[in-house]
Design an enzyme around this catalytic site. Structure first.
Site, short mmCIF file in Angstrom:
data_model
loop_
_atom_site.label_atom_id
_atom_site.label_comp_id
_atom_site.label_asym_id
_atom_site.label_seq_id
_atom_site.Cartn_x
_atom_site.Cartn_y
_atom_site.Cartn_z
N GLY A 180 72.61 49.00 52.34
CA GLY A 180 73.35 50.05 53.03
C GLY A 180 73.17 50.02 54.54
CG ASP B 162 65.93 50.11 44.84
OD1 ASP B 162 65.32 50.75 43.97
OD2 ASP B 162 66.02 50.48 46.01
CG ASN B 163 62.46 49.24 47.47
OD1 ASN B 163 63.51 48.82 47.96
ND2 ASN B 163 62.04 50.47 47.63
P1 AMP Z 1 65.02 52.02 50.80
O1 AMP Z 1 64.35 53.23 50.28
O2 AMP Z 1 64.90 51.85 52.28
O3 AMP Z 1 64.64 50.78 50.08
O4 AMP Z 1 66.59 52.26 50.58
C1 AMP Z 1 67.16 52.66 49.36
C2 AMP Z 1 68.65 52.53 49.46
O5 AMP Z 1 69.15 53.40 50.46
C3 AMP Z 1 69.14 51.14 49.84
O6 AMP Z 1 70.34 50.93 49.18
C4 AMP Z 1 69.33 51.24 51.33
O7 AMP Z 1 70.26 50.32 51.81
C5 AMP Z 1 69.85 52.66 51.47
N1 AMP Z 1 69.57 53.25 52.78
C6 AMP Z 1 68.38 53.69 53.24
N2 AMP Z 1 68.50 54.18 54.48
C7 AMP Z 1 69.81 54.05 54.83
C8 AMP Z 1 70.57 54.37 55.99
N3 AMP Z 1 70.02 54.95 57.06
N4 AMP Z 1 71.88 54.09 55.97
C9 AMP Z 1 72.45 53.51 54.89
N5 AMP Z 1 71.80 53.20 53.78
C10 AMP Z 1 70.48 53.45 53.73
MG MG Z 2 65.01 49.13 49.44
#
Ligand code: AMP
Ligand code: MG
Length: 578
Positions: free
Chosen positions: A163, A331-332
């Site tokens: 994202g 997903d991580n």
């Molecule tokens: P994360 O917790 O950072 O691994 O992100 C979980 C999901 O949320 C993933 O699909 C990221 O791409 C999306 N995501 C996190 N922060 C943002 C943001 N500021 N804008 C767009 N997508 C985000």
């Molecule tokens: Mg992630």
């Protein structure tokens, strides 16, 4: 000997209490089909002699995503708007450049020179800064956002995807290794959901420093090439308490051999896109698991076996340095078993199996002592995906492979902790000795990193006389436990059974596996606070220090990086906000 309990019984008690959080609810271990290989994600960079000089210009340096999109399908819709995407692995989407000026804050010389074959001077060029901030794309390379799903905090979260990340190309280096370059914080994509596509400076500093730090600790991880900050406003509520703040947008260029995750497969399974699931799995096996024959009817079993052992080893290595990832969602979790997606991670300070780095994790699902369990949960999700492609006999074998995970994890955990204590060979009471020490640390809240480090630095003679030098502050804390002397007696006895060893050899071995410096939260926070005032000196200092975590360094000592956590930092918190 410890009063009131035989050693074996006490070992069990100690194991069940101090390691309960590591092992609780794990199924009994069972047999496991032979592993074809243990995953090794380490770059060969650094081991081979360099024959060519790093390039001093980007003119003939090339990137391409053709090896991904030549095989794996791309979303046919070319527009960049937030939507549900089906039947593809990637969407073509360009980074959104910052509107304001950008500043290159930090570069990893090692990534630049040893992996990307570029001379440090290249990082001074305008073109480089444009590339690593998302303003320009290397000509001919098509930038991509990856479609994936995942289980977040145990619940199916449906479509997630990149994202705020863009794969800007793959670089094939002089060893023939392919590295995927990805920007994080580079703008919206079809997968942005409610997000703004940006990342703020504080989380980008943390990811940049931590991923490099883990690499130098010898833990498989994505690497970070660069950190860029802009003057673009990004609005965040850092503690989710209604205090919205203006922060600055930043971008990290991070690299990995592959960014595919368990969630990359889950989304295909969830929507019944089984041909695509097979295609992606075959691709991942062919590209990243060379020991597995992609025509072998048991290839998915072998793949699963490798991911299970890789995950067990990765989590055991996190535990060995007190690293809590913070958000162990599917997903991580990388299919290559490397550490990815740094968010509210933390290095445990005083030893506590219940340590939770992420203040948003109310249920403490991702506490440090539960990481092995959530590894099992995530692997079980992977198993459910693979089961769609397996025959009944293979399904049984796959289930058996997963049953073997706790054994693999615990075996690795024990190997690493034995090395941390300098133990050679195998003795019946080794589990007991490790668990006993962890219990003392838990009771006294002794510092995890420095207890092991000081045990590596102190001589056996000093230990024998309980002559703990004043500067050994973690051992001093540990020694307040009444059973400390019992543990020392057992430890010294055990060290005697090391074959062909000497105390200086033991200390040398132990100092090479017990870091003196890890990126504790207060250190990252101190660097972030300065960075937010445009002083990047501590980012640079930490970058330099953490490249040699096992070597005592005077600059680092002066900065207090091996001293007790300063008082100002006692109540620091990190949330998911990034
Ligand atoms: P994360 O917790 O950072 O691994 O992100 C979980 C999901 O949320 C993933 O699909 C990221 O791409 C999306 N995501 C996190 N922060 C943002 C943001 N500021 N804008 C767009 N997508 C985000
Ligand atoms: Mg992630």
């Amino acid at each position: 000997m410890v009063r009131g309990a035989g050693p074996a019984l006490l070992a069990l008690l100690l194991l069940s209490r101090t390691t309960q959080a590591f092992l609780e609810e794990m199924p009994a271990s069972g047999s496991r089909p032979g592993l074809k290989r243990l995953l090794s994600n380490e770059s060969s960079a650094g081991y081979c002699e360099r024959k060519t000089k790093p390039a001093t210009s980007l003119a003939s340096w090339s990137l391409s995503t053709e090896s991904l999109i030549g095989v794996l399908p791309v979303d046919p819709a070319p527009e960049n708007y937030i939507r549900v995407v089906r039947n593809c692995i990637f969407s073509v989407v360009y980074p959104t450049p910052f509107k304001s000026r950008t500043l290159l804050v930090a570069v990893s010389k090692n990534v630049l020179e040893d992996i990307l074959d570029l001379d440090l001077s290249v990082s001074k060029t305008n073109y480089f800064i444009q590339l690593v901030s998302g303003e320009k794309i290397v000509s001919g390379s098509i930038p991509l956002a990856h479609r994936y799903g995942g289980h977040q905090f145990g619940i199916w979260a449906d479509q997630l995807g990149d994202g705020r990340a863009h794969i800007i190309g793959i670089y094939t280096n002089r060893y023939g290794e392919k590295w995927e370059l990805q920007l994080k914080g580079s703008g919206k994509t079809p997968y942005s959901r409610n997000g703004d596509g940006r990342a703020v400076l504080r989380s980008s500093v943390r990811e940049f420093l931590a991923s490099e730090a883990l690499h130098y600790l010898g833990i498989p991880t994505s690497r970070a090439l660069s950190l860029v900050v802009s003057d673009d406003d990004v609005w965040r509520d850092p503690f989710y308490n209604g205090n919205i703040q203006k922060e600055r947008g930043a971008v990290v260029l991070r690299i990995a051999k592959s960014w595919f995750r368990i969630g990359s497969l889950e989304i295909l399974a969830h929507y019944g896109e089984l041909d695509l699931l097979r295609k992606l799995l075959n691709f991942v096996i062919q590209e990243h698991f060379p020991a597995i024959n992609v025509k072998d009817p048991n290839r998915y079993l072998d793949f699963f076996s490798d991911v299970v052992s890789g995950t067990a080893h990765l989590i055991a290595s996190w535990m060995s340095v007190g690293f809590a990832h913070g958000v162990c969602n599917t997903d991580n979790f990388s299919l290559l078993s490397i550490t990815i997606d740094y968010g509210p991670f933390g290095f445990m300070e005083s030893y506590d199996p219940n340590f939770v780095p992420n203040t948003s994790d109310d249920e403490r699902r991702y506490k440090i002592g539960n990481q092995a369990n959530v590894g099992m949960f995530n692997l079980n999700k992977l198993l459910q995906v693979l089961n769609l492609l397996l025959d009944p006999n293979q399904k049984q074998l796959a289930a058996q492979i997963l049953v073997g995970y706790p054994t693999l994890y615990y075996r690795r955990f024990k190997e690493l902790f034995k090395a941390k204590l300098g133990l050679l060979g195998e003795k019946e009471n080794d589990d007991y000795l490790i668990a006993f020490l962890l219990r003392l640390m838990e009771d006294t809240k002794a510092d995890f990193t420095m207890t092991f480090r000081e045990l590596s630095e102190i001589t056996q003679a000093q230990l024998k006389e309980f002559n703990i030098p004043q500067e050994f502050w973690a051992l001093e804390t540990l020694s307040r436990q009444e059973l400390f002397s019992d543990w020392v007696t057992l430890y010294l006895l055990r060290l005697k059974s090391n074959m062909n060893d000497s105390d200086s050899r033991r200390r040398k071995r132990m100092t090479s596996v017990n870091p003196r410096y890890v990126l504790k939260n207060w250190m990252a926070e101190s660097a972030v606070r300065k960075a937010e005032m445009n002083d990047f000196s501590e980012v640079h200092l930490l970058q330099q220090v953490l490249q040699h975590p096992f070597q005592k360094q005077s600059l680092s000592e002066r900065a207090g990086y091996s001293s007790p956590t300063p008082l100002w930092a006692k109540d620091l918190k990190v949330s998911c906000s990034s």
